[in-house]
Write a protein that holds these residues in place. Structure first.
Motif, PDB file in Angstrom:
ATOM      1  N   ASP A 280     -95.830 137.852 -59.008  1.00  0.00           N
ATOM      2  CA  ASP A 280     -95.778 137.573 -60.444  1.00  0.00           C
ATOM      3  C   ASP A 280     -94.339 137.819 -60.904  1.00  0.00           C
ATOM      4  OD1 ASP A 280     -96.036 137.286 -63.130  1.00  0.00           O
ATOM      5  OD2 ASP A 280     -97.684 138.730 -63.360  1.00  0.00           O
ATOM      6  N   LEU A 281     -93.639 136.759 -61.264  1.00  0.00           N
ATOM      7  CA  LEU A 281     -92.211 136.847 -61.570  1.00  0.00           C
ATOM      8  C   LEU A 281     -91.916 137.010 -63.054  1.00  0.00           C
ATOM      9  CD1 LEU A 281     -91.083 133.927 -59.217  1.00  0.00           C
ATOM     10  CD2 LEU A 281     -90.773 136.374 -58.792  1.00  0.00           C
ATOM     11  N   ARG A 282     -92.928 136.957 -63.887  1.00  0.00           N
ATOM     12  CA  ARG A 282     -92.685 136.859 -65.334  1.00  0.00           C
ATOM     13  C   ARG A 282     -91.926 138.057 -65.883  1.00  0.00           C
ATOM     14  NH1 ARG A 282     -98.716 135.537 -67.120  1.00  0.00           N
ATOM     15  NH2 ARG A 282     -99.022 137.056 -65.423  1.00  0.00           N
ATOM     16  N   ASP A 283     -92.166 139.242 -65.408  1.00  0.00           N
ATOM     17  CA  ASP A 283     -91.531 140.434 -65.961  1.00  0.00           C
ATOM     18  C   ASP A 283     -90.488 141.044 -65.023  1.00  0.00           C
ATOM     19  OD1 ASP A 283     -93.028 140.380 -68.332  1.00  0.00           O
ATOM     20  OD2 ASP A 283     -94.725 141.344 -67.311  1.00  0.00           O
ATOM     21  N   THR A 284     -90.004 140.237 -64.076  1.00  0.00           N
ATOM     22  CA  THR A 284     -89.023 140.758 -63.132  1.00  0.00           C
ATOM     23  C   THR A 284     -87.603 140.548 -63.656  1.00  0.00           C
ATOM     24  OG1 THR A 284     -88.980 138.651 -61.956  1.00  0.00           O
ATOM     25  CG2 THR A 284     -90.508 140.333 -61.139  1.00  0.00           C
ATOM     26  N   THR A 285     -86.664 141.211 -63.015  1.00  0.00           N
ATOM     27  CA  THR A 285     -85.237 141.043 -63.333  1.00  0.00           C
ATOM     28  C   THR A 285     -84.533 140.421 -62.129  1.00  0.00           C
ATOM     29  OG1 THR A 285     -84.624 143.212 -62.463  1.00  0.00           O
ATOM     30  CG2 THR A 285     -85.276 143.090 -64.800  1.00  0.00           C
ATOM     31  N   ALA A 286     -83.297 140.015 -62.361  1.00  0.00           N
ATOM     32  CA  ALA A 286     -82.520 139.409 -61.279  1.00  0.00           C
ATOM     33  C   ALA A 286     -82.356 140.374 -60.114  1.00  0.00           C
ATOM     34  CB  ALA A 286     -81.157 138.973 -61.819  1.00  0.00           C
ATOM     35  N   ARG A 287     -82.164 141.658 -60.404  1.00  0.00           N
ATOM     36  CA  ARG A 287     -82.002 142.646 -59.340  1.00  0.00           C
ATOM     37  C   ARG A 287     -83.242 142.719 -58.437  1.00  0.00           C
ATOM     38  NH1 ARG A 287     -78.673 147.045 -59.586  1.00  0.00           N
ATOM     39  NH2 ARG A 287     -78.699 147.007 -61.894  1.00  0.00           N
ATOM     40  N   GLU A 288     -84.404 142.533 -59.025  1.00  0.00           N
ATOM     41  CA  GLU A 288     -85.655 142.691 -58.291  1.00  0.00           C
ATOM     42  C   GLU A 288     -85.969 141.482 -57.406  1.00  0.00           C
ATOM     43  OE1 GLU A 288     -88.222 145.489 -61.353  1.00  0.00           O
ATOM     44  OE2 GLU A 288     -87.970 143.348 -61.808  1.00  0.00           O
ATOM     45  N   VAL A 289     -85.444 140.324 -57.762  1.00  0.00           N
ATOM     46  CA  VAL A 289     -85.780 139.124 -56.994  1.00  0.00           C
ATOM     47  C   VAL A 289     -84.636 138.622 -56.120  1.00  0.00           C
ATOM     48  CG1 VAL A 289     -87.482 138.369 -58.693  1.00  0.00           C
ATOM     49  CG2 VAL A 289     -85.104 137.569 -58.886  1.00  0.00           C
ATOM     50  N   MET A 290     -83.447 139.134 -56.316  1.00  0.00           N
ATOM     51  CA  MET A 290     -82.279 138.623 -55.598  1.00  0.00           C
ATOM     52  C   MET A 290     -82.309 139.026 -54.120  1.00  0.00           C
ATOM     53  SD  MET A 290     -79.214 141.238 -56.709  1.00  0.00           S
ATOM     54  CE  MET A 290     -79.104 142.889 -55.988  1.00  0.00           C
ATOM     55  N   THR A 291     -81.535 138.275 -53.318  1.00  0.00           N
ATOM     56  CA  THR A 291     -81.261 138.649 -51.934  1.00  0.00           C
ATOM     57  C   THR A 291     -79.932 139.396 -51.936  1.00  0.00           C
ATOM     58  OG1 THR A 291     -82.401 136.707 -51.048  1.00  0.00           O
ATOM     59  CG2 THR A 291     -80.801 137.797 -49.604  1.00  0.00           C
ATOM     60  N   PRO A 292     -79.920 140.674 -51.606  1.00  0.00           N
ATOM     61  CA  PRO A 292     -78.677 141.441 -51.655  1.00  0.00           C
ATOM     62  C   PRO A 292     -77.728 141.079 -50.507  1.00  0.00           C
ATOM     63  CG  PRO A 292     -80.432 142.796 -50.784  1.00  0.00           C
ATOM     64  CD  PRO A 292     -81.065 141.496 -51.201  1.00  0.00           C
ATOM     65  N   ARG A 293     -76.441 141.398 -50.713  1.00  0.00           N
ATOM     66  CA  ARG A 293     -75.403 141.169 -49.719  1.00  0.00           C
ATOM     67  C   ARG A 293     -75.464 139.748 -49.145  1.00  0.00           C
ATOM     68  NH1 ARG A 293     -77.635 145.973 -48.971  1.00  0.00           N
ATOM     69  NH2 ARG A 293     -78.946 145.201 -47.283  1.00  0.00           N
ATOM     70  N   PRO A 294     -75.344 138.744 -49.987  1.00  0.00           N
ATOM     71  CA  PRO A 294     -75.431 137.361 -49.508  1.00  0.00           C
ATOM     72  C   PRO A 294     -74.167 136.947 -48.747  1.00  0.00           C
ATOM     73  CG  PRO A 294     -74.792 137.357 -51.798  1.00  0.00           C
ATOM     74  CD  PRO A 294     -75.068 138.792 -51.448  1.00  0.00           C
ATOM     75  N   ALA A 295     -74.267 135.830 -48.078  1.00  0.00           N
ATOM     76  CA  ALA A 295     -73.101 135.273 -47.380  1.00  0.00           C
ATOM     77  C   ALA A 295     -72.054 134.852 -48.406  1.00  0.00           C
ATOM     78  CB  ALA A 295     -73.525 134.072 -46.548  1.00  0.00           C
ATOM     79  N   THR A 296     -70.795 135.202 -48.146  1.00  0.00           N
ATOM     80  CA  THR A 296     -69.689 134.816 -49.023  1.00  0.00           C
ATOM     81  C   THR A 296     -68.544 134.305 -48.161  1.00  0.00           C
ATOM     82  OG1 THR A 296     -68.737 137.045 -49.007  1.00  0.00           O
ATOM     83  CG2 THR A 296     -70.299 136.521 -50.785  1.00  0.00           C
ATOM     84  N   ILE A 297     -67.605 133.617 -48.801  1.00  0.00           N
ATOM     85  CA  ILE A 297     -66.443 133.078 -48.096  1.00  0.00           C
ATOM     86  C   ILE A 297     -65.244 133.101 -49.025  1.00  0.00           C
ATOM     87  CG2 ILE A 297     -66.831 130.645 -48.736  1.00  0.00           C
ATOM     88  CD1 ILE A 297     -66.059 129.930 -45.807  1.00  0.00           C
ATOM     89  N   GLY A 298     -64.047 133.198 -48.467  1.00  0.00           N
ATOM     90  CA  GLY A 298     -62.829 133.178 -49.271  1.00  0.00           C
ATOM     91  C   GLY A 298     -62.407 131.770 -49.622  1.00  0.00           C
ATOM     92  N   ASP A 299     -61.756 131.597 -50.768  1.00  0.00           N
ATOM     93  CA  ASP A 299     -61.379 130.249 -51.197  1.00  0.00           C
ATOM     94  C   ASP A 299     -60.203 129.685 -50.414  1.00  0.00           C
ATOM     95  OD1 ASP A 299     -59.309 131.751 -52.202  1.00  0.00           O
ATOM     96  OD2 ASP A 299     -59.372 130.900 -54.222  1.00  0.00           O
ATOM     97  N   ASP A 300     -59.499 130.539 -49.653  1.00  0.00           N
ATOM     98  CA  ASP A 300     -58.350 130.060 -48.890  1.00  0.00           C
ATOM     99  C   ASP A 300     -58.735 129.574 -47.496  1.00  0.00           C
ATOM    100  OD1 ASP A 300     -59.084 132.622 -48.130  1.00  0.00           O
ATOM    101  OD2 ASP A 300     -57.052 133.173 -47.515  1.00  0.00           O
ATOM    102  N   LEU A 301     -60.006 129.695 -47.134  1.00  0.00           N
ATOM    103  CA  LEU A 301     -60.459 129.235 -45.830  1.00  0.00           C
ATOM    104  C   LEU A 301     -60.743 127.734 -45.861  1.00  0.00           C
ATOM    105  CD1 LEU A 301     -62.825 132.149 -44.773  1.00  0.00           C
ATOM    106  CD2 LEU A 301     -60.435 131.781 -44.149  1.00  0.00           C
ATOM    107  N   LEU A 302     -60.813 127.138 -44.675  1.00  0.00           N
ATOM    108  CA  LEU A 302     -61.110 125.720 -44.589  1.00  0.00           C
ATOM    109  C   LEU A 302     -62.561 125.443 -44.973  1.00  0.00           C
ATOM    110  CD1 LEU A 302     -59.353 124.837 -41.214  1.00  0.00           C
ATOM    111  CD2 LEU A 302     -58.608 124.143 -43.501  1.00  0.00           C
TER     112      LEU A 302
END
Length: 342
Positions: A280-302
């Motif tokens: 039941d997502l109606r009363d949840t927050t972004a913190r409760e539903v998010m996937t923590p430590r997601p994949a990230t990349i730098g803008d200077d990479l190819l």
């Protein structure tokens, strides 16, 4: 006049005439293939030493490789010049006939001439030999006749002789031009390796090609930035999170703190999985539903590195951060496809 063959080769009629034509095609390919095998085997001897001498001569050249040839050899020469130029060896093609009428001024004493002629007796080419000698330009010949005028005047001779042409009349330049082209490719490949020429260098001379796009396009060139990046705080209610995702059309939203450091991500896939699990997502927050430590990349990479990351992680969206982990952009597979990186 014989009827044209059907475009669908699977429906080729089983007639004696058709089989004879196929036999001629197979014979031509066999002759040309054998010519290349013979050429390869000869490189174990004196022709191989000549090839290495040509490589050292070109590497020591402060100018360009000026390729010359008449007729079919001229067509092959143009391709060799283009291959050399695209693989790190500055090269150009000069037509021998035009050279007699002013284009010889393109050749300077700092250049090397690569002259192609199967017979070695092309008048337009041999007529330039005395002038080129007076200029002091080193000459490399690709010829099938070791005793020809061109071979006698050349400083280095690359033997492109073939046992026979693929033409049934043994007249039309076929196997001989294939040998010239292959020898030119071999020369270009050795020069490429000797120069330490890399894929990145190739991309710089092919900016419009797919390789150029993959090796010259950076993440910052294709990512969404600024207000186009969906981002919410960790205490954002689920309904507002979904509105942010829908408004920005990325198929995901970053969850960030007050300083915009990335805390997590919520994607369309996350939404589907939680609904399937009966959450039941109606009363949840972004913190409760998010996937923590997601994949990230730098803008200077190819951008190609972003593709590799997304394929390895089996994701369709990646967040872009700076050196401090601050969100600066985002991109998905659609963005990369529009940029023709994939």
């Amino acid at each position: 006049m014989p009827k044209p063959l059907p475009s669908d080769q699977a429906t080729l009629p089983e007639t004696p005439g058709a089989q004879a034509l196929l036999g001629l095609a197979q014979r031509a390919l066999q002759i040309e293939a054998q010519a290349l095998l013979d050429l390869r085997d000869r490189l174990a001897g004196a022709p191989g030493r000549a090839l290495l001498a040509a490589v050292h001569c070109i590497l020591a050249c402060p100018g360009r490789v000026v390729v010359m040839g008449m007729g079919k050899s001229g067509h092959v020469g143009r391709k060799i010049a283009a291959t050399l130029a695209s693989t790190g060896t500055p090269a150009m093609f000069v037509h021998p006939a035009e050279a007699h009428h002013g284009d010889l001024g393109m050749v300077t004493p700092s250049d090397v001439v690569l002259a192609l002629s199967n017979s070695g007796e092309s008048e337009e080419l041999t007529g330039l030999l005395p002038v080129l000698k007076r200029l002091g330009v080193p000459m490399i010949a690709i010829t099938g006749k070791a005793e020809s005028s061109l071979a006698r005047h050349a400083d280095i001779v690359l033997d492109s002789a073939v046992a026979q042409e693929a033409c049934p009349l043994n007249l039309a330049p076929t196997a001989s031009t294939t040998a010239q082209l292959a020898l030119g490719d071999a020369l270009a490949v050795v020069l490429l390796e000797a120069r330490g020429f890399k894929a990145e260098d190739f991309a710089r001379s092919h900016p419009g090609g797919s390789l150029g796009r993959r090796l010259l396009t950076h993440v910052r060139d294709v990512m969404r930035a600024g207000e186009a990046v969906p981002a919410v705080g960790p205490d954002t209610r689920f309904g507002d999170l979904m509105r942010e995702m829908s408004a920005k059309g990325l198929g995901a939203a970053a969850v960030v703190d007050a300083a915009r450091h990335v805390l997590g991500i919520f994607t369309d896939g996350d939404l589907r999985r939680k609904i399937e699990a009966g959450v039941d997502l109606r009363d949840t927050t972004a913190r409760e539903v998010m996937t923590p430590r997601p994949a990230t990349i730098g803008d200077d990479l190819l951008a190609a590195e972003a593709v590799a990351l997304m394929e390895a992680r089996r994701i369709t969206t990646v967040l872009v951060v700076d050196a401090q982990g601050v969100l600066v952009g985002a991109l998905n597979t659609n963005d990369l496809m529009r940029a023709k990186v994939i």
